[in-house]
Design a protein around this motif. Structure first.
Motif, PDB file in Angstrom:
ATOM      1  N   UNK A 255       0.891  -1.154   0.000  1.00  0.00           N
ATOM      2  CA  UNK A 255       0.000   0.000   0.000  1.00  0.00           C
ATOM      3  C   UNK A 255       0.931   1.205   0.000  1.00  0.00           C
ATOM      4  N   UNK A 256       1.154   1.773  -1.206  1.00  0.00           N
ATOM      5  CA  UNK A 256       2.207   2.767  -1.419  1.00  0.00           C
ATOM      6  C   UNK A 256       1.604   4.157  -1.585  1.00  0.00           C
ATOM      7  N   UNK A 257       2.296   5.161  -1.043  1.00  0.00           N
ATOM      8  CA  UNK A 257       1.898   6.554  -1.230  1.00  0.00           C
ATOM      9  C   UNK A 257       2.937   7.260  -2.088  1.00  0.00           C
ATOM     10  N   UNK A 258       2.486   7.830  -3.205  1.00  0.00           N
ATOM     11  CA  UNK A 258       3.325   8.714  -4.019  1.00  0.00           C
ATOM     12  C   UNK A 258       2.834  10.129  -3.736  1.00  0.00           C
ATOM     13  N   UNK A 259       3.564  10.833  -2.872  1.00  0.00           N
ATOM     14  CA  UNK A 259       3.056  12.088  -2.311  1.00  0.00           C
ATOM     15  C   UNK A 259       3.023  13.247  -3.306  1.00  0.00           C
ATOM     16  N   UNK A 260       3.861  13.207  -4.328  1.00  0.00           N
ATOM     17  CA  UNK A 260       3.929  14.294  -5.325  1.00  0.00           C
ATOM     18  C   UNK A 260       4.021  13.633  -6.698  1.00  0.00           C
ATOM     19  N   UNK A 261       2.931  13.138  -7.206  1.00  0.00           N
ATOM     20  CA  UNK A 261       3.000  12.125  -8.268  1.00  0.00           C
ATOM     21  C   UNK A 261       3.045  12.631  -9.702  1.00  0.00           C
ATOM     22  N   UNK A 262       2.339  13.719 -10.014  1.00  0.00           N
ATOM     23  CA  UNK A 262       2.189  14.120 -11.417  1.00  0.00           C
ATOM     24  C   UNK A 262       3.554  14.392 -12.064  1.00  0.00           C
ATOM     25  N   UNK A 263       3.744  13.978 -13.321  1.00  0.00           N
ATOM     26  CA  UNK A 263       2.774  13.387 -14.256  1.00  0.00           C
ATOM     27  C   UNK A 263       2.600  11.869 -14.143  1.00  0.00           C
ATOM     28  N   UNK A 264       3.276  11.228 -13.207  1.00  0.00           N
ATOM     29  CA  UNK A 264       2.977   9.828 -12.941  1.00  0.00           C
ATOM     30  C   UNK A 264       4.005   8.814 -13.388  1.00  0.00           C
ATOM     31  N   UNK A 265       5.161   9.247 -13.853  1.00  0.00           N
ATOM     32  CA  UNK A 265       6.179   8.303 -14.321  1.00  0.00           C
ATOM     33  C   UNK A 265       6.620   7.324 -13.246  1.00  0.00           C
ATOM     34  N   UNK A 266       6.854   7.837 -12.055  1.00  0.00           N
ATOM     35  CA  UNK A 266       7.303   6.965 -10.964  1.00  0.00           C
ATOM     36  C   UNK A 266       6.121   6.212 -10.348  1.00  0.00           C
ATOM     37  N   UNK A 267       4.933   6.804 -10.407  1.00  0.00           N
ATOM     38  CA  UNK A 267       3.729   6.116  -9.927  1.00  0.00           C
ATOM     39  C   UNK A 267       3.542   4.802 -10.671  1.00  0.00           C
ATOM     40  N   UNK A 268       3.585   4.871 -12.004  1.00  0.00           N
ATOM     41  CA  UNK A 268       3.355   3.654 -12.793  1.00  0.00           C
ATOM     42  C   UNK A 268       4.526   2.684 -12.649  1.00  0.00           C
TER      43      UNK A 268
END
Length: 442
Positions: A255-268
């Motif tokens: 259950x991961x939090x990406x606190x500053x995500x946009x545009x999402x490269x590291x999120x995906x």
């Protein structure tokens, strides 16, 4: 917009917006190119002229010294002179007579009725060709390097103070080299098959020296390929890929939090690496989260990504303590590691910004850290090379949170025994990046 504009007309139009109206270069240029019918070669020429002129702006302005004897009242004149000088000095394959001819045409096209601008432009450019390039006295190292490498003096001094004069010369030269065309192959794909397909399509890929899932392409245009559209790869610098690689992913439900995500490269990228669970992607602006959703959908991980508009400094109003197994803070920063890729950053940032951004970065870390599970991992990263945003933030965070400590980590090709990793722009012409990994004290 008319579709009959030349590459140089689009270049001038874009430079007026960027230099005079303070527009973003990438947005203005992409908008102009998307409404044109230019060939790929002419699009490449326009791109080179726009980014080259912005990159070398200080150097080019210095060349005008002693040559401009009248006030440049029409807003197109200075951008036209700068882009013409850039072509004369840096584009060896373009004859001077062609630059002069095009400059005269553009002056007549963009000038007011009965304007004498074309005579001014013609006279200044011919005078420069006769005189040649000039530089300050090399004995004044700061001014000389500032003009030669087109870098504001405060940044030259900053580099010298932190890395010494010899490293500064290497850094400045490297920063003015062209950015690499780097792609990250999805962890959900067979990397060798994708690499072979890139070969077959003429991208002449080479494996990255930093990351095992990244490849360097000989040219751009990959976003139009089926590989990109199918989500088998994405455009991401190899140094940026290391941020997610610094986490230890295992078989547990994440259950991961990406606190500053946009545009999402590291999120995906995180979503690709979890067998079970989800990534909650935050951004303070709702509209930017659409980019995260689009990225997640294209990269075939939409079912593992949840988005929420939220200021990362206020996450404790929404989430409970110890909720997340991993937290990424890819913090808002000055972008000083991206000077090669985003040349206008050098002119828009000040030393005061580094200190102001540090306060925001610490506030985000302070807010998100209580949300981490006891055996979880917290990674902090920036695309900056400034000490204030990197090592100083780590030092202050640890002082504020004695229950945390740095955790050594290894990526696919690198290792950090200290828990911190800094990639500098003169290391194989990568983007500059900083990574620090924390865990709670046992």
């Amino acid at each position: 917009m008319s579709t009959s504009k030349s590459a140089r007309a689009i270049s001038l139009e874009t430079l007026i917006k960027v230099l005079q109206d303070k527009s973003y270069s990438n947005i203005s240029l992409n908008n102009s190119l998307s409404h044109s019918n230019l060939s790929i070669a002419d699009q490449n020429l326009a791109t080179k002229i726009v980014y080259g002129t912005i990159q070398y702006r200080l150097f080019l302005e210095y060349q005008l010294k002693g040559l401009v004897r009248t006030k440049l009242t029409e807003k197109y004149l200075k951008p036209l002179l700068l882009m013409s000088l850039y072509q004369i000095i840096f584009l060896d394959k373009v004859p001077n007579r062609a630059v002069l001819d095009e400059a005269n045409k553009l002056a007549k096209q963009f000038g007011k009725h009965h304007s004498s601008g074309y005579r001014v432009v013609n006279g200044i450019l011919r005078s420069f060709i006769r005189r040649g390039v000039q530089l300050p006295d090399p004995k004044n190292e700061v001014e000389y390097l500032s003009i030669k490498e087109s870098m504001p003096e405060w940044l030259v001094k900053y580099f010298i103070n932190n890395w010494g004069i010899d490293r500064t010369k290497n850094l400045l030269t490297s920063i003015n080299e062209p950015a690499k065309n780097s792609v990250r192959i999805s962890s959900l794909c067979d990397r060798e098959k994708v690499f072979d397909q890139l070969k077959a399509e003429g991208y002449n890929p080479e494996w990255s020296k930093l990351s095992e899932n990244d490849a360097i392409l000989s040219h751009g245009g990959i976003s139009q390929s089926d590989l990109f559209k199918r989500g088998e790869l994405t455009i991401q610098d190899e140094a940026a890929s290391l941020v997610v690689e610094s986490f230890d992913f295992d078989s547990q439900k994440e259950h991961i939090l990406d606190a500053c995500s946009a545009p999402g490269g590291k999120t995906v990228q995180m979503a690709e690496n979890i067998a079970e669970g989800d990534v909650t992607a935050l951004d303070i602006h709702e509209k930017k989260l659409h980019l995260v959703k689009e990225n997640a959908k294209r990269m075939n991980v939409a079912d593992k990504v949840v988005t929420k508009a939220c200021d990362a400094r206020k996450v404790q109003d929404i989430f409970k303590q110890g909720e997340f197994t991993k937290i990424l803070v890819d913090a808002p920063c000055s972008g000083l590691g991206l000077l090669r890729r985003k040349p206008e950053i050098r002119y828009t940032k000040t030393e005061r910004d580094l200190h102001n951004l540090q306060k925001i970065q610490l506030a985000i870390l302070d807010s998100v850290s209580p949300l981490l599970k006891e055996d979880g991992e917290l990674v902090y990263s920036t695309c900056s090379i400034s000490v204030e945003e990197d090592e100083a933030v780590v030092k202050k965070f640890l002082k504020m949170h004695p229950n945390f400590e740095l955790k050594p980590f290894a990526t696919s090709k690198l290792e950090s025994k200290t828990g911190m990793l800094k990639i500098m722009p003169d290391q194989d012409n990568n983007d500059g990046f900083f990574i620090a990994k924390f865990k709670m004290r046992g």
